[in-house]
Design an enzyme around this catalytic site. Structure first.
Site, PDB file in Angstrom:
ATOM      1  N   ASP A 129      48.410  30.640  75.400  1.00  0.00           N
ATOM      2  CA  ASP A 129      48.885  30.629  74.015  1.00  0.00           C
ATOM      3  C   ASP A 129      49.838  31.782  73.742  1.00  0.00           C
ATOM      4  O   ASP A 129      49.441  32.947  73.725  1.00  0.00           O
ATOM      5  CB  ASP A 129      47.661  30.728  73.089  1.00  0.00           C
ATOM      6  N   ASP A 169      55.515  28.739  69.964  1.00  0.00           N
ATOM      7  CA  ASP A 169      54.070  28.837  70.158  1.00  0.00           C
ATOM      8  C   ASP A 169      53.554  27.697  71.016  1.00  0.00           C
ATOM      9  O   ASP A 169      53.603  26.533  70.622  1.00  0.00           O
ATOM     10  CB  ASP A 169      53.369  28.819  68.794  1.00  0.00           C
TER      11      ASP A 169
END
Length: 491
Positions: free
Chosen positions: A98, A285
């Site tokens: 992430d 992201d």
């Protein structure tokens, strides 16, 4: 029900046993990703909020881009994961890679009071020969919830590479609703070291410091072939030329400790929205499935692609009660930022971000809708539309505002839908309908959702989050050495 969840956890574990990893002679580490298919029972809206570094979430209109932290999200939206090992001998964990966070965290054997911990692998420090106790407590926020625990240190295996004495969080408490149905054990953050990471050096930076990789870059590729056993890969220390076409367009990363870039004008079909013509911040992201954007534009997208949102009575009230005065002030040449204040919808100081708290509570809803309507009508005026057509269009957009508690359904017949195009580095990056439409499985068959979700920020401070719906279309290089991100068409 508990039996079913346990069986699902066992199935996920079996799936990850066959993951392939390779370390190359030129100091690159390749991580193959697996994908968890979305379905209607586990899909949930990505909850995103903006918080000022100084602790205030006001004055968004005047805050600079380096004053924004983006905390993401309900991780039930995450689809891509891989296996890592912590300790000696390695204890295996399924983690999400992430770029929207910095910490590495996994459940601890000392997590006694969170049911979610009992449904996944837990780290047992007593079984590791290389564990080093730290013990300092910490809390990691994720918008929709948080995890609490304490810091530990141990060797961490990523592929065939071993990062010595990596600091990570042993989680002792997980949010019940946030993580109970998650399809992973923990999260491996690929963000920058900063205040939100408690100054812990991220794993990928330690890979450079320990000379595991020779180049301070990592690349991210998501496979668009749903039948492939490999869902994608992360390559630390370089890029794989077989995963993209042409050359990358590189843009600088904002100097604020996050993978944030600036995007330009935004197009629906061939029509410019005009919203980001002077630049908008965007977070890249890998930990969110959707593309998040301002409600102002999301309503226009949903209208263009026929997505069903929710009817907003407040928005319609602004159009019916103030549509004509808004039109007249704009025709007279009044600056759009002053219109809602001039017609009495917004307090005098609210658009400056310094109005009193009680006044904000009473008027912020109508004021925000008013600023949206001003933007929509301004766009129609530029198209030389009549007042009646402009107000009718604004009223229709009110019905297409994304529902903050769910997704917008669309017809799975995507051939007639327009392309949605981002401008990055003065180059166009279009998304075709089959790229931004997300298919999910349901009891009654396949359903289709818009790949866009609402991000509620001040209309004059529009913010985007480019998640997997964008990254599936474009191979992405995160270049820490030169503080830039590059995009090229995925192959």
């Amino acid at each position: 029900m508990r039996i079913k969840i346990l069986l699902a956890a066992v199935l996920i574990w079996d799936l990850t046993c066959g993951l392939g990893f390779n370390v190359y002679a030129d100091n690159m580490v390749r991580i193959e990703l697996k994908k968890q298919a979305l379905d209607l029972s586990n899909i949930n809206d990505a909850r995103i909020y903006v918080k000022d570094l100084r602790g205030s979430n006001r004055n968004l209109a005047s805050s600079s881009s380096d004053e924004q932290i983006i905390y993401l999200k309900n991780y039930r939206d995450v689809q891509y994961f891989a296996d890592i090992g912590i300790g000696s001998p390695p204890q295996h964990f399924i983690v999400v890679f992430d770029t929207g966070s910095s910490n590495l965290w996994v459940p601890s054997s000392r997590c006694f009071f969170s049911i979610a911990c009992y449904l996944r692998s837990r780290y047992k420090s007593r079984l590791s020969n290389t564990h080093t106790k730290i013990g300092k407590s910490c809390k990691i926020p994720f918008g929709a919830g948080s995890v609490r625990g304490f810091f530990s240190q141990d060797d961490t295996k990523v592929g065939s590479a071993v990062i010595k004495q990596q600091v990570f969080t042993e989680v002792t408490r997980e949010g019940y609703f946030t993580f109970l149905r998650a399809k992973f054990d923990g999260v491996l953050g690929l963000g920058f070291q900063g205040s939100d990471s408690r100054n812990v050096t991220p794993l990928w930076q330690n890979m450079m410091l320990q000379k595991i990789v020779s180049k301070s870059v990592f690349s991210f590729w998501l496979n668009r072939d749903p039948t492939s056993g490999i869902a994608g890969e992360i390559l630390f220390g370089g890029m794989d030329w077989t995963h993209f076409r042409g050359i990358h367009t590189f843009v600088p990363v904002a100097n604020n400790g996050y993978w944030e870039i600036e995007i330009g004008d935004f197009f629906i079909g061939n029509n410019s929205t005009g919203l980001c013509k002077d630049g908008c911040p965007a977070i890249v992201d890998t930990g969110i499935s959707f593309i998040a954007g301002p409600s102002t534009i999301l309503a226009q997208i949903n209208h263009a692609i026929g997505a069903e949102g929710i009817v907003s009575s407040q928005c319609k009230k602004v159009v019916s009660s103030f549509g004509t005065p808004i039109w007249e002030r704009l025709i007279q040449g009044l600056h759009p930022d002053k219109v809602c204040q001039k017609i009495g919808v917004c307090p005098y100081n609210q658009t400056l971000g310094v109005s009193h708290e009680e006044s904000q509570k009473q008027t912020s809803g109508l004021c925000n809708f008013c600023e949206m309507v001003v933007f929509w009508i301004q766009v129609e005026i530029r198209k030389d539309r009549s007042k009646e057509l402009a107000l009718r269009y604004a009223d229709q957009l009110c019905e297409k505002l994304p529902n903050p508690g769910g997704k917008s359904y669309i017809n799975c017949d995507v051939f007639s839908l327009p392309h949605i195009t981002f401008t990055i580095g003065n180059k166009s990056f279009p998304l075709s309908p089959d790229q931004y439409v997300i298919r999910v499985d349901g009891i009654q068959g396949v359903h289709c959702l818009s790949g866009f979700t609402a991000l509620h920020v001040h209309p004059r401070r529009p913010l985007w989050v480019l998640g997997d719906a964008f990254l599936r279309a474009y191979h992405t290089v995160f270049d820490f050495g030169n503080l830039q991100i590059g995009f090229a068409e995925s192959a």
